[in-house]
Write an enzyme that holds these catalytic residues in place. Structure first.
Site, PDB file in Angstrom:
ATOM      1  N   GLU A 128     100.651 -73.286  72.131  1.00  0.00           N
ATOM      2  CA  GLU A 128      99.821 -72.214  71.576  1.00  0.00           C
ATOM      3  C   GLU A 128      98.528 -72.015  72.378  1.00  0.00           C
ATOM      4  O   GLU A 128      97.611 -71.355  71.902  1.00  0.00           O
ATOM      5  CB  GLU A 128      99.460 -72.508  70.116  1.00  0.00           C
ATOM      6  CG  GLU A 128     100.620 -72.691  69.182  1.00  0.00           C
ATOM      7  CD  GLU A 128     101.363 -71.401  68.837  1.00  0.00           C
ATOM      8  OE1 GLU A 128     101.216 -70.405  69.579  1.00  0.00           O
ATOM      9  OE2 GLU A 128     102.086 -71.411  67.834  1.00  0.00           O
ATOM     10  N   HIS A 165     104.111 -69.568  58.738  1.00  0.00           N
ATOM     11  CA  HIS A 165     103.722 -70.535  59.765  1.00  0.00           C
ATOM     12  C   HIS A 165     102.577 -71.437  59.299  1.00  0.00           C
ATOM     13  O   HIS A 165     102.785 -72.617  59.103  1.00  0.00           O
ATOM     14  CB  HIS A 165     103.366 -69.779  61.052  1.00  0.00           C
ATOM     15  CG  HIS A 165     103.171 -70.665  62.231  1.00  0.00           C
ATOM     16  ND1 HIS A 165     103.297 -70.230  63.527  1.00  0.00           N
ATOM     17  CD2 HIS A 165     102.838 -71.967  62.325  1.00  0.00           C
ATOM     18  CE1 HIS A 165     103.067 -71.224  64.355  1.00  0.00           C
ATOM     19  NE2 HIS A 165     102.779 -72.298  63.638  1.00  0.00           N
TER      20      HIS A 165
HETATM   21 ZN   LIG Z   1     101.998 -74.106  64.181  1.00  0.00          ZN
END
Ligand SMILES: [Zn+2]
Length: 218
Positions: A79, A162
């Site tokens: 991420e 999420h």
């Molecule tokens: Zn995550």
């Protein structure tokens, strides 16, 4: 001592605190945490796929905004692009925490933004915790979905199906926002489950706190 040891220490210590308090899991490696260097396009971020208790200072990755390694023994979080996208679009933010904290995640799966409910939350987090539409973890689509929401100047968001995203001018404030978000998400989800009418803050209070936020978070 390395050039980036202080920001690596902030990332490591906060990831352990979040793990110990149930925001990331103890054995799992969910979530990711970063700190940016003000005025420089440099980020210290947790590595990909490692339990936070197994990390030491040298495992925290330091990368530039193009994700080139500066000090990295391990690959950075998948991420990293999302964290960098936030720093590029919010000059008031120098710390980003993404977690799978339970009560915020409850609201993230029932597509329920959090309105203005309490004074402190509205001052610290903003007038609404919005839902960021779902996209695969680590995908350019998720970065686009996140950056599209940042214009509301709030410090917390829910990522659909999420988890949570909490921002701060520094790591101390990002951690505080993570805790405030989990508190209000727990209260709001239980209030929703009661089926009773939920009282939101009156518009005059929301306007007042919005003006306070403009002075505090320029
Ligand atoms: Zn995550």
């Amino acid at each position: 001592m390395g050039n980036f040891d202080s920001i690596k220490r902030e990332v490591l210590d906060s990831s352990r605190w979040l793990s110990e308090h149930g925001y990331l899991g103890q054995l799992c490696s969910g979530g990711n945490i970063s700190v940016s260097v003000p005025g420089e396009k440099i980020v210290a971020i947790t590595p990909s796929g490692r339990s936070y208790f197994s990390l030491d200072l040298n495992d925290i990755c330091v990368i530039d905004f193009d994700q080139n390694p500066i000090e990295s023994n391990l690959p950075p979080s998948i991420e990293a692009g999302m964290h960098i996208g936030i720093y590029q679009n919010r000059s008031d933010v120098h710390a980003v925490i993404h977690t799978h904290q339970p009560f915020a995640s409850v609201l993230a799966i029932i597509n329920q933004p959090i309105p203005a409910l309490f004074d402190e939350i509205t001052v610290e987090i903003g007038h609404e915790v919005e839902i960021i539409p779902y996209a695969f973890s680590g995908s350019p689509e998720l970065v686009e979905n996140v950056t599209a929401k940042l214009g509301n100047a709030c410090h917390c968001y829910l990522i659909q199906n999420h988890g949570a995203l909490c921002l701060g001018a520094d790591m101390k404030r990002a951690l505080k926002n993570s805790e405030l978000l989990e508190n209000v998400a727990q209260i709001y989800s239980q209030a929703l489950a009661s089926g009773q009418q939920i009282q939101k803050l009156p518009p005059s209070a929301i306007d007042y706190f919005a003006a306070m936020r403009k002075l505090r978070f320029k």
